[in-house]
Write a protein that holds these residues in place. Sequence first.
Motif, PDB file in Angstrom:
ATOM      1  N   VAL A   1     -48.976  25.007  16.868  1.00 17.49           N
ATOM      2  CA  VAL A   1     -50.387  24.619  16.962  1.00 17.49           C
ATOM      3  C   VAL A   1     -50.519  23.370  17.832  1.00 17.49           C
ATOM      4  O   VAL A   1     -51.399  23.289  18.695  1.00 17.49           O
ATOM      5  N   GLN A   2     -49.639  22.404  17.631  1.00 20.27           N
ATOM      6  CA  GLN A   2     -49.663  21.192  18.446  1.00 20.27           C
ATOM      7  C   GLN A   2     -49.483  21.527  19.929  1.00 20.27           C
ATOM      8  O   GLN A   2     -50.202  20.999  20.788  1.00 20.27           O
ATOM      9  N   LYS A   3     -48.568  22.415  20.217  1.00 15.29           N
ATOM     10  CA  LYS A   3     -48.319  22.802  21.609  1.00 15.29           C
ATOM     11  C   LYS A   3     -49.521  23.514  22.210  1.00 15.29           C
ATOM     12  O   LYS A   3     -49.911  23.259  23.354  1.00 15.29           O
TER      13      LYS A   3
ATOM     14  N   VAL B   1     -58.203  16.085  17.541  1.00 15.47           N
ATOM     15  CA  VAL B   1     -57.508  16.803  16.468  1.00 15.47           C
ATOM     16  C   VAL B   1     -56.387  15.950  15.892  1.00 15.47           C
ATOM     17  O   VAL B   1     -55.665  15.269  16.626  1.00 15.47           O
ATOM     18  N   GLN B   2     -56.228  16.011  14.565  1.00 16.71           N
ATOM     19  CA  GLN B   2     -55.150  15.310  13.867  1.00 16.71           C
ATOM     20  C   GLN B   2     -54.355  16.317  13.049  1.00 16.71           C
ATOM     21  O   GLN B   2     -54.931  17.113  12.305  1.00 16.71           O
ATOM     22  N   LEU B   3     -53.027  16.307  13.200  1.00 15.29           N
ATOM     23  CA  LEU B   3     -52.151  17.103  12.350  1.00 15.29           C
ATOM     24  C   LEU B   3     -51.610  16.212  11.242  1.00 15.29           C
ATOM     25  O   LEU B   3     -51.267  15.051  11.474  1.00 15.29           O
TER      26      LEU B   3
ATOM     27  N   PHE C   1     -39.645  19.055  14.791  1.00 10.94           N
ATOM     28  CA  PHE C   1     -40.834  19.880  14.985  1.00 10.94           C
ATOM     29  C   PHE C   1     -41.908  19.243  15.852  1.00 10.94           C
ATOM     30  O   PHE C   1     -42.662  19.941  16.525  1.00 10.94           O
ATOM     31  N   GLN C   2     -41.985  17.927  15.837  1.00 10.56           N
ATOM     32  CA  GLN C   2     -43.095  17.236  16.491  1.00 10.56           C
ATOM     33  C   GLN C   2     -42.807  16.985  17.956  1.00 10.56           C
ATOM     34  O   GLN C   2     -41.713  16.595  18.335  1.00 10.56           O
ATOM     35  N   ASN C   3     -43.840  17.187  18.774  1.00 11.13           N
ATOM     36  CA  ASN C   3     -43.714  16.927  20.205  1.00 11.13           C
ATOM     37  C   ASN C   3     -44.970  16.221  20.685  1.00 11.13           C
ATOM     38  O   ASN C   3     -45.929  16.849  21.103  1.00 11.13           O
ATOM     39  N   GLY C   4     -44.968  14.890  20.569  1.00  6.76           N
ATOM     40  CA  GLY C   4     -46.124  14.124  21.008  1.00  6.76           C
ATOM     41  C   GLY C   4     -46.850  13.469  19.848  1.00  6.76           C
ATOM     42  O   GLY C   4     -46.504  13.655  18.684  1.00  6.76           O
ATOM     43  N   PRO C   5     -47.893  12.690  20.154  1.00  2.49           N
ATOM     44  CA  PRO C   5     -48.631  11.932  19.133  1.00  2.49           C
ATOM     45  C   PRO C   5     -49.595  12.822  18.349  1.00  2.49           C
ATOM     46  O   PRO C   5     -49.752  14.012  18.639  1.00  2.49           O
ATOM     47  N   GLY C   6     -50.231  12.202  17.362  1.00  2.00           N
ATOM     48  CA  GLY C   6     -51.289  12.889  16.641  1.00  2.00           C
ATOM     49  C   GLY C   6     -50.837  13.722  15.463  1.00  2.00           C
ATOM     50  O   GLY C   6     -51.613  14.539  14.956  1.00  2.00           O
TER      51      GLY C   6
ATOM     52  N   PRO D   1     -50.045  30.910  14.374  1.00  2.00           N
ATOM     53  CA  PRO D   1     -50.585  29.666  14.936  1.00  2.00           C
ATOM     54  C   PRO D   1     -51.870  29.884  15.738  1.00  2.00           C
ATOM     55  O   PRO D   1     -52.753  29.014  15.740  1.00  2.00           O
ATOM     56  N   ALA D   2     -51.983  31.034  16.402  1.00  2.00           N
ATOM     57  CA  ALA D   2     -53.189  31.321  17.190  1.00  2.00           C
ATOM     58  C   ALA D   2     -54.431  31.392  16.308  1.00  2.00           C
ATOM     59  O   ALA D   2     -55.534  31.024  16.727  1.00  2.00           O
ATOM     60  N   VAL D   3     -54.266  31.858  15.067  1.00  3.09           N
ATOM     61  CA  VAL D   3     -55.394  31.922  14.122  1.00  3.09           C
ATOM     62  C   VAL D   3     -55.863  30.508  13.782  1.00  3.09           C
ATOM     63  O   VAL D   3     -57.072  30.227  13.733  1.00  3.09           O
ATOM     64  N   LEU D   4     -54.914  29.618  13.553  1.00  2.00           N
ATOM     65  CA  LEU D   4     -55.251  28.228  13.236  1.00  2.00           C
ATOM     66  C   LEU D   4     -55.901  27.542  14.435  1.00  2.00           C
ATOM     67  O   LEU D   4     -56.881  26.798  14.278  1.00  2.00           O
ATOM     68  N   THR D   5     -55.382  27.812  15.609  1.00  2.00           N
ATOM     69  CA  THR D   5     -55.952  27.227  16.824  1.00  2.00           C
ATOM     70  C   THR D   5     -57.380  27.713  17.041  1.00  2.00           C
ATOM     71  O   THR D   5     -58.262  26.935  17.435  1.00  2.00           O
ATOM     72  N   ARG D   6     -57.634  28.993  16.779  1.00  2.78           N
ATOM     73  CA  ARG D   6     -58.996  29.531  16.929  1.00  2.78           C
ATOM     74  C   ARG D   6     -59.968  28.867  15.957  1.00  2.78           C
ATOM     75  O   ARG D   6     -61.132  28.606  16.303  1.00  2.78           O
TER      76      ARG D   6
END
Length: 217
Positions: A96-98, A108-110, A132-137, A188-193
């Motif tokens: 989702v982050q990606k 957005v905040q995870l 798992f994490q790649n970047g801030p937030g 993840p696409a469902v969450l992104t939508r």
Amino acid sequence: MNRFAHRGLLTLCLLAVGIGQALAHSADEHAGHTPPKSASAESAQVKFADVALVDQNGKTVRLEKDLVSNKIVVMSFIYTSCTTVCPVVSSIMGKVQKQLGARVGTEVQLVSISIDPQRDDAKRLNDYARTFQNGPGWSWITGSPQSVNETLKGLGSFSGDFKNHQPLILVGDGNSRHWMRYYGFTDPAVLTREVEKLSGQRNAHAKHTAIAMEHQP
């Protein structure tokens, strides 16, 4: 029985014992960790306990005030010693982050909350997050058992036996209080939508408000 047949039988017996011990170890380590339900979703009412928590950098935070307010939030529940459900859930969050890219950390905040605060301190969460994490937030949260339990109860994700938890991800808008609860290993696409939908609703509301203010006498 000849010598080769006896040796083969002995090997089979040792193999069977080894498999049995491995299964027993696995069952003990993840006692009660039931197989996840098939993916499903429902609207949710959530309440944020006003308690002090700690993120993976050792910083004291309050969930609603510091992480949820004014943000669209994707929130998961994990513990670092889990080797079955939790890595899959964290991998879904990472995807989702990606997919959301630079919007994570701005709009957005995870959030990932440890459900095993007695063992998961800030350092342990920080080490786990690197996989798992790649970047801030993306904030990884723990705290005292009492504070974490109050938080989990308000979010509808408390379990008396943390090893028995089902995979669960919440997606919501900290402003509108619209939240969805996703069970199982959600695409993840469902969450992104859902994030995109909430973002669209925000923009429409802001536009509506601006037009209304323009037409005020």
